[in-house]
Design an enzyme around this catalytic site. Structure first.
Site: not given
Length: 283
Positions: A49, A81-82, A103, A179, A209-210, A232
């Site tokens: 990230s 990511d993002h 993003d 998130h 998805a965590s 996470t």
């Protein structure tokens, strides 16, 4: 071996399985992920990230992941990511990332298309894959924060327009995940997922998805999700591992004896996710 995100996700799309995309912040997390992927014979996506880059440094992360990938006998992609700024995305492209996410989901559709299209043009010229997002997930992840009232599910028709206009390699969609930690059990819009997958016929990404129940993950994969982001759950395993050390031995001060158990707990979580996603034994 270091490969593009597109090569991993195209294979997952054709094979009907999903690949885990795990966020990395330090050496122990990276080692846990790579060891798990090796033992499960699974392709894997290592994600960073913008927050991780700020914390660890772009040079450190790039060097660590490229070294790990060079020693690995499974395909490894290094993914941003993002990514929210051109500056960060270009820096990653020039420092060895093989996949980037832009993003622009907070922008109106036309503006998101324009920005994403520009990133795709640059990335594809360099042989780098691009993921984009349409729709907004609620929750918090590093510098991304969206309230529940601002969360927007992905519109299938807009998704088709977006992909045709931008030429992205994969699309992250909003179907009810979030998130960070969930306040309750997430209810995923599987009909929306099925419609989008059939319309686009391309790799679909599930963020947040965590904490999603295993049965929901399995159904999402069966309906066409090919990349599943996990952050996470790994953070929680890392913290639990460290806590377990101090609960047994409060006076411990050796970082190796503190971080070692945490690494093993993260590895177990990653292996379980790989099997859940169905990408084990795909190498």
């Amino acid at each position: 071996m270091l490969v593009t995100g597109k090569s991993i996700l195209d294979a997952a799309h054709k094979g009907g399985y999903a690949v885990g995309a795990f966020n990395v912040n330090n050496m122990e997390i990276l080692q846990a992920i790579i060891e798990a992927a090796e033992e499960e014979r699974a392709p894997v996506i290592i994600q960073t990230s913008e927050g991780a880059i700020k914390y660890a440094g772009i040079d450190y992360l790039s060097t660590m992941v490229k070294l790990a990938a060079s020693k690995a006998t499974v395909p490894v992609a290094l993914h941003l990511d993002h990514g929210t700024t051109y500056e960060t995305i270009i820096k990653c492209m020039t420092n060895g990332w093989t996949s980037v996410m832009y993003d622009g989901s907070h922008h109106p559709l036309e503006e998101n298309i324009a920005h994403t299209k520009a990133i795709v043009k640059i990335a594809h010229a360099a042989g780098i894959s691009v993921e984009a997002e349409l729709g907004r997930l609620s929750g918090v992840e590093d510098n991304i924060s969206v309230s529940e009232k601002d969360a927007i599910y992905t519109n299938p028709e807009e998704a088709k327009i977006f992909v045709n206009e931008t030429g992205v390699d994969s699309l992250a969609i909003a179907i009810g995940t979030a998130h960070g930690k969930y306040k309750g059990e997430p209810k995923l819009d599987f009909d929306r997922l099925k419609t989008i997958k059939e319309m686009l016929n391309m790799p679909i990404v599930l963020h947040g998805a965590s904490g999603v129940p295993e049965e929901s993950i399995k159904k999402a994969v069966s309906l066409g999700v090919n990349k599943i982001n996990i952050d996470t759950d790994i953070r929680q395993a890392f913290t639990d591992g460290i806590k377990s050390v101090f609960e047994k031995k409060p006076e411990e001060f050796d970082p190796r004896k503190i971080c070692g158990p945490a690494r093993e707990m993260m590895k177990a979580v990653v292996k379980a996710k790989i099997r859940l996603f169905g990408c084990n034994g795909k190498v």
